[in-house]
Enzyme design. Sequence first.
Site, short mmCIF file in Angstrom:
data_model
loop_
_atom_site.label_atom_id
_atom_site.label_comp_id
_atom_site.label_asym_id
_atom_site.label_seq_id
_atom_site.Cartn_x
_atom_site.Cartn_y
_atom_site.Cartn_z
CB CYS A 181 -6.20 -4.04 5.14
SG CYS A 181 -5.58 -5.33 6.02
CG ASP A 182 -6.39 -2.78 1.24
OD1 ASP A 182 -6.55 -1.37 2.07
OD2 ASP A 182 -5.20 -3.31 0.76
CB CYS A 208 -5.00 -7.43 3.92
SG CYS A 208 -5.58 -7.19 5.71
#
Length: 324
Positions: free
Chosen positions: A144-145, A141
């Site tokens: 997300c990261d 992701c």
Amino acid sequence: MSDTPTQNERVKCLIIGSGPAGYTAAIYAARANLSPVLYEGIQPGGQLTTTTDIENFPGYPDGVSGTQLMEDCRKQAERFGTDIRMGTATAADLSSAPYKITIEGHKVIEADTLIISTGATAKYLGIPDETKYAGMGVSACATCDGFFYRKKVVAVVGGGDTACEEAIYLAGLAKQVYMIVRKPYLRASKVMQERVMNTPNITILFEHNTIGLYGEGGVEGAHLVKRMGEKDETRVDIAIDGFFLAIGHHPNSTIFKDYLETDEVGYIKTIGNTPKTSIPGVFAAGDVADPIYRQAITAAGSGCKAAIEAERYLAEMGEMLPPQ
């Protein structure tokens, strides 16, 4: 253990899955006195428990680990009376209400309302190093990261629209983005291909396959093979700080597909901007019904909506269980 269901129990609200969607649905359902029963599934806490740091979930200004965030949500759901149980749903019969869900092949739960929050599983290449470096440079992701890789070098595996979107997103943060594409072309739409080609810090490595990762304490590089299986096959190593998988997700909807409408991949289709499915009283929340956003906060929001809809459905149907 016998494969024949031998036990039955009836509940007002059954929640399958324990990620942000499931726990949030449980919090709202419990506060509405629906006495929800939640089964955690094979991965209690969902995909977030494989994520180290989360910095984009509201209410945690200093960030929080995925495990801690899900533990907080679990405790909150328990505080309001949710009956949280270990176990995985192995079969479903949604042909008529109450809906019947078989747990671990032997216990049948009859539910007046059902909230499906079983999530989606990211597809991986299957190389051992993906597990070895999970949370230490391997991610599925970018949204997300990606923040953790500002000014660094990353690689994205895949050649479809999702991979292109991830690469473009990461290009706005990272110094250099490699796209590792096993075919000699991109499968993405023309528009996405053009955007990638016009992004100066994205380099596409066509006809490359990843065979391994390396690094001490985290990803420092990837072992690639160019034109694998051909006479001119060559091995190439690239130095990277992050390795992002963008080859798709598999929605965990298999046991429901005989009854609910899904898209070609398996995501459960919902009605409009609601968690309602094609069956009254059955709701889908989180990643199992979301092929677009796949974020913890959007999953939590859909879990909230599912619980509210379940409460309304029960009120309208008058299907409140007699006191035990």
